[in-house]
Design a protein around this motif. Structure first.
Motif, short mmCIF file in Angstrom:
data_model
loop_
_atom_site.label_atom_id
_atom_site.label_comp_id
_atom_site.label_asym_id
_atom_site.label_seq_id
_atom_site.Cartn_x
_atom_site.Cartn_y
_atom_site.Cartn_z
N SER A 62 0.91 -1.11 -0.18
CA SER A 62 0.42 0.00 0.33
C SER A 62 1.20 1.80 0.34
O SER A 62 2.20 1.27 0.61
N VAL A 63 0.47 2.69 -0.78
CA VAL A 63 1.31 3.34 -0.54
C VAL A 63 0.19 4.69 -0.26
O VAL A 63 -0.76 4.41 0.18
N GLU A 64 0.91 5.69 1.36
CA GLU A 64 0.26 6.46 1.99
C GLU A 64 0.69 7.85 1.75
O GLU A 64 -0.16 8.45 1.46
N ALA A 65 1.72 8.29 0.87
CA ALA A 65 2.07 9.52 -0.22
C ALA A 65 2.24 9.69 -1.22
O ALA A 65 3.15 7.92 -1.63
N ALA A 66 1.85 10.31 -1.57
CA ALA A 66 2.38 9.98 -4.11
C ALA A 66 2.99 11.54 -4.03
O ALA A 66 1.48 12.24 -3.72
N SER A 67 3.70 11.49 -4.47
CA SER A 67 3.60 12.92 -5.45
C SER A 67 2.58 13.70 -6.93
O SER A 67 1.95 12.05 -6.72
N PRO A 68 2.27 14.14 -7.40
CA PRO A 68 1.92 14.72 -8.33
C PRO A 68 2.90 14.05 -9.99
O PRO A 68 3.97 13.67 -9.18
N ALA A 69 2.56 13.53 -10.04
CA ALA A 69 2.90 13.19 -11.78
C ALA A 69 3.88 14.07 -11.56
O ALA A 69 3.89 15.15 -12.29
N PHE A 70 5.80 13.89 -12.11
CA PHE A 70 6.80 14.73 -11.90
C PHE A 70 6.99 14.60 -13.50
O PHE A 70 7.63 15.88 -13.84
N TYR A 89 5.20 9.33 -11.38
CA TYR A 89 5.36 9.89 -9.63
C TYR A 89 6.04 9.37 -8.70
O TYR A 89 7.22 8.32 -9.09
N LEU A 90 6.45 10.34 -7.68
CA LEU A 90 7.04 9.68 -6.64
C LEU A 90 6.13 9.10 -5.62
O LEU A 90 5.40 9.41 -4.49
N ILE A 91 6.44 7.83 -4.48
CA ILE A 91 5.62 7.06 -3.49
C ILE A 91 6.81 7.87 -2.36
O ILE A 91 8.19 7.04 -2.74
N LEU A 92 6.86 7.65 -1.42
CA LEU A 92 7.34 7.54 0.11
C LEU A 92 7.02 6.70 1.08
O LEU A 92 5.50 5.45 1.23
N SER A 93 8.18 6.43 1.77
CA SER A 93 8.10 5.91 2.93
C SER A 93 6.99 6.41 3.82
O SER A 93 6.69 7.37 3.78
N PHE A 108 -3.22 7.41 -11.52
CA PHE A 108 -3.00 7.35 -10.26
C PHE A 108 -2.46 8.25 -9.18
O PHE A 108 -3.32 8.42 -8.13
N GLY A 109 -2.95 9.65 -9.30
CA GLY A 109 -2.53 10.89 -8.77
C GLY A 109 -3.26 11.63 -8.20
O GLY A 109 -3.77 12.02 -6.91
N GLU A 110 -4.99 10.71 -8.88
CA GLU A 110 -6.02 11.76 -8.44
C GLU A 110 -7.23 10.63 -7.14
O GLU A 110 -7.73 11.39 -5.75
N SER A 114 -3.70 17.56 -1.86
CA SER A 114 -3.33 18.55 -2.13
C SER A 114 -1.68 18.10 -1.51
O SER A 114 -0.80 18.87 -1.71
N VAL A 115 -1.52 17.82 -0.21
CA VAL A 115 -0.25 17.12 1.16
C VAL A 115 0.52 16.17 0.86
O VAL A 115 1.23 15.32 1.31
N TRP A 116 0.04 14.80 -0.40
CA TRP A 116 0.27 14.13 -1.16
C TRP A 116 -0.60 12.75 -0.36
O TRP A 116 -0.06 11.29 -0.76
N LYS A 117 -0.98 12.74 1.13
CA LYS A 117 -1.71 11.73 1.49
C LYS A 117 -2.34 11.23 1.35
O LYS A 117 -3.82 11.52 0.20
N SER A 118 -2.62 9.82 1.01
CA SER A 118 -3.57 8.86 0.22
C SER A 118 -5.30 9.16 0.84
O SER A 118 -5.27 9.83 1.77
#
Length: 227
Positions: A62-70, A89-93, A108-110, A114-118
């Motif tokens: 599972s991904v808890e945080a991800a950036s918009p498409a860079f 995209y970037l996903i974070l630990s 995916f980014g939807e 805005s603060v990258w949280k799922s």
């Protein structure tokens, strides 16, 4: 003075070898696609951020945080005919200390605010691949921007997780099936004369063959471009 040109006819052996290669290509596409789907040596996504890994390793989680498409890469033939788009995209630990790039679909980014949280449960699955040069260059620019804005976290820069790989394997299977069906259709038209041109079935078979060839061409171009 007339110049005689020697015409080299295709021998039965050459034709047989050509057909054999085409059939072999179709079987290979199906087999490699099926193998890519059923191979399931997956590891937890968290291990990407905490342990070493190798290219080709499969991760799911599972991904808890991800950036918009860079980065969006728009593929075109001769800069005119669209082939497909790639989105990175970037996903974070979980502790926001480490990030890795993923290739995912346009939507995916939807699933992130805005603060990258799922905003919903997001599960990804994909294999490790090496970042293309264009993505590496853009990622360095993104990293510099983050640093200027006071965002400090480690970014894994050489590799990415490809979450659309399973779709590409499915397209390989479709391509292989289309190739084999095309060979069968041509065999029935040329050798077996199964279609009656007086009632139109022969013309329909020709149209189906042309459409099939176009589908094969498009799939080959797409799979060669979106690797």
């Amino acid at each position: 003075m007339s110049i005689m040109k020697n015409k080299r006819e295709v021998t039965p052996l050459q034709m047989f070898l050509f057909v054999l290669i085409v059939i072999g290509t179709g079987i290979y596409c199906i087999a490699s696609g099926v193998w890519g789907i059923i191979e399931n040596d997956k590891q937890s996504l968290n291990q990407v951020f905490t342990q070493s890994f190798e290219k080709g390793n499969l991760f799911e989680g599972s991904v808890e945080a991800a950036s918009p498409a860079f980065l969006e890469i728009d593929h075109k033939i001769d800069h005119l005919i669209p082939v497909g788009n790639e989105y990175y995209y970037l996903i974070l630990s979980d502790d926001y200390s480490t990030a890795i790039t993923i290739r995912a679909d346009k939507n995916f980014g939807e699933s992130f605010d805005s603060v990258w949280k799922s905003t919903e449960k997001v599960i990804i699955k994909g294999r490790i691949k090496e970042l293309p040069d264009q993505a590496k260059t853009r990622l360095n620019e993104v990293k510099d921007t983050f640093s200027k804005n006071g965002l400090e976290f480690h970014i894994i820069q050489q590799y990415y997780i490809d979450t659309i790989g399973s779709n590409l394997y499915k397209l390989r299977i479709v391509l292989g099936i289309c190739i084999l069906l095309e060979v069968l259709l041509l065999y029935m038209i040329i050798k077996k004369n199964k279609f009656d041109y007086h009632i139109g079935s022969g013309k329909i078979a020709q149209i189906v063959g042309i459409v099939g060839a176009l589908v094969i061409f498009v799939l080959v171009i797409y799979l060669m471009t979106i690797k």
